[in-house]
Design an enzyme around this catalytic site. Structure first.
Site: not given
Ligand code: ATP
Ligand code: LTN
Length: 327
Positions: A112, A194, A197
Site C-alpha cells: 500500500k 489477488k 476491491k
Molecule cells: P482491498 O483491495 O480494499 O484491500 P480486499 O479485496 O483485499 O480489499 P478486504 O476487506 O481486505 O478485501 O478483505 C476482506 C476479507 O476477504 C479478508 O478475510 C480477506 O482475506 C478476504 N479476501 C480478500 N481478497 C481475497 C481474495 N482475492 N481471495 C480470497 N479471499 C480474499
C-alpha cells in the site's frame, strides 16, 4: 462452551467473489458451529482516503451484504467497529508494545505504501495493531480470513503473547482459519495478483452486485493462458484460477471438471462458469437490493450488535487497564 471466532471486512470498494469465497461464505457455515462475531471495520477503511458520504454508504452496503449472504443476527453478533470505542483505546495500549520494524515488515503495508508514495499515513503502518485490538478484545479463539491476512493474524498472536508475558495472562492467543481452495482468488485480468476491491479496473473482479450480463462479460474477457485445454496446472495460472472458481461454485473436483470439458474449448467452459456464478449470486443480489430499501432495519441490527459487543469488549479493556496500572 463454544469456541469464539472473530473476523471483519473493510467497507470500501465493491465486495467481490474473492471476499465471498475467501471470507463471507465460510462465515455463514462457521456461525452454526462457533460463537461468532463479525465486524464492519470502518476505522480500517479510513486508511484509504474517501468522503464521509461514501463511507457511510459503504458501511450500510456491507451490512446489507452480511445479511444477504446469510449471516443471521440471531446466530452471530455483528456490528460497526467505530461504534465500540474500546477498539481504538486498546489500539493505543497495544501500540506501546508493538515494534515499528515488525509493522514495517508487513506485506500489505509495503504494497500500500508503494501504491501511494506521497500519502503514506500513520494509520497504514498501525493497521495491524488495530486489527490485533479487534481480535484480542473478544478473547477470540480463531480468525477466519483469506490468505492475505495471515501475516496480520500472526502479529495479533505476537502482541497477545508479548502482553501476557509482560503483564500476566490477559489475552487468548488466537489461531488462524484459512480454507485452502478459496484462500486466494486471483484477479480475472491478472492471475498473478489477488482479486481486490481497490483494483482500478472492474474487470479485475466480479462484484456480488454485478448484473448477470456484467458477469457474463467479465468471465468472457477474463485472461486465459496459451493452449486451449481445460487442464489444471499451476504453470497455467489463469485457467487454474478459473477452474478454482468453478470448483468453489460447483463443488466439482478438478478431475471432474477436466473430464467434463475434454475436447471442448474455453468458450464452453467460460459460459458454464458464468452461469454457475450467476445462479449463486442472483438471490444474494436481490436480497441486497431489498435491504438497501430498508436502512432502518439495518440500523436496528447494527445498534443491537454494538450494544452486545461493547459489553464483551469493555470487560477485556478493564482487565488490560488494570494490568497496565491505569486503574
Ligand atoms: P482491498 O483491495 O480494499 O484491500 P480486499 O479485496 O483485499 O480489499 P478486504 O476487506 O481486505 O478485501 O478483505 C476482506 C476479507 O476477504 C479478508 O478475510 C480477506 O482475506 C478476504 N479476501 C480478500 N481478497 C481475497 C481474495 N482475492 N481471495 C480470497 N479471499 C480474499
Ligand atoms: N484487515 C482485514 C480486515 C480486518 C480483520 C480484523 C479481519 C480488520 N480487523 C479482525 C479479521 C479479524 C482485511 O481483510 N483487510
Amino acid at each position: 462452551m463454544k469456541k469464539r471466532i472473530f473476523s471483519g471486512i473493510r467497507p470500501t470498494g465493491s465486495i467481490h467473489i474473492g471476499n465471498y469465497l475467501g471470507a463471507l461464505k465460510n462465515w455463514t457455515e462457521l456461525q452454526n458451529k462457533y460463537d461468532s462475531i463479525f465486524c464492519i471495520v470502518d476505522l480500517h477503511a479510513l486508511t484509504t482516503p474517501t468522503t464521509a458520504k461514501n463511507l457511510q454508504e459503504k458501511i450500510f452496503d456491507l451490512a446489507a451484504v452480511y445479511l444477504s449472504v446469510g449471516l443471521d443476527p440471531k446466530k452471530c453478533l455483528f456490528f460497526v467497529q467505530s461504534h465500540v470505542p474500546a477498539h481504538a483505546e486498546l489500539t493505543w495500549l497495544l501500540n506501546t508494545i508493538a515494534k515499528i520494524p515488525e509493522l514495517e515488515r508487513m506485506i500489505q503495508f509495503k504494497e500500500k505504501s508503494k501504491e501511494r508514495r506521497s500519502n503514506v499515513n500513520a494509520g497504514l503502518l498501525d493497521y495491524p495493531v488495530l486489527m490485533a485490538a479487534d481480535i484480542l478484545l473478544y478473547q477470540t479463539d480463531a480468525v477466519p480470513v483469506g490468505e492475505d491476512q495471515k501475516q496480520h493474524v500472526e502479529i495479533a498472536r505476537t502482541l497477545a503473547k508479548r502482553f501476557n508475558k509482560n503483564y500476566g495472562r490477559t489475552f487468548n492467543v488466537p489461531q488462524v482459519i484459512i480454507k485452502k481452495e478459496s484462500a486466494r482468488i486471483m484477479a480475472l485480468d491478472n492471475p498473478e495478483k489477488k482479486m481486490s476491491k481497490s483494483a482500478s479496473s472492474p474487470y479485475n473482479y466480479i462484484a456480488l452486485t454485478d448484473s448477470s450480463d456484467a458477469i457474463r462479460e467479465k468471465i468472457k474477457r477474463a485472461v486465459t493462458d496459451s493452449g486451449t485445454e481445460i487442464k489444471y496446472s499451476p504453470a497455467r495460472p489463469a485457467i487454474a484460477n478459473l477452474m478454482n472458481i468453478y470448483h468453489c461454485f460447483s463443488g466439482l473436483t478438478f478431475e471432474k471438471i477436466e473430464q467434463k470439458y475434454q475436447g471442448k474449448g474455453y468458450a464452453d467452459f467460460k459460459s458454464d462458469l458464468a452461469e454457475l456464478i450467476i445462479a449463486e449470486l442472483k438471490p444474494i443480489r436481490r436480497k441486497i437490493k431489498e435491504l438497501k430499501n430498508n436502512p432502518a432495519q439495518i440500523k436496528k441490527i447494527l445498534d443491537q450488535g454494538a450494544k452486545d459487543a461493547r459489553i464483551i469488549a469493555q470487560k477485556t479493556l478493564q482487565e488490560v487497564k488494570k494490568k497496565m496500572g491505569l486503574i
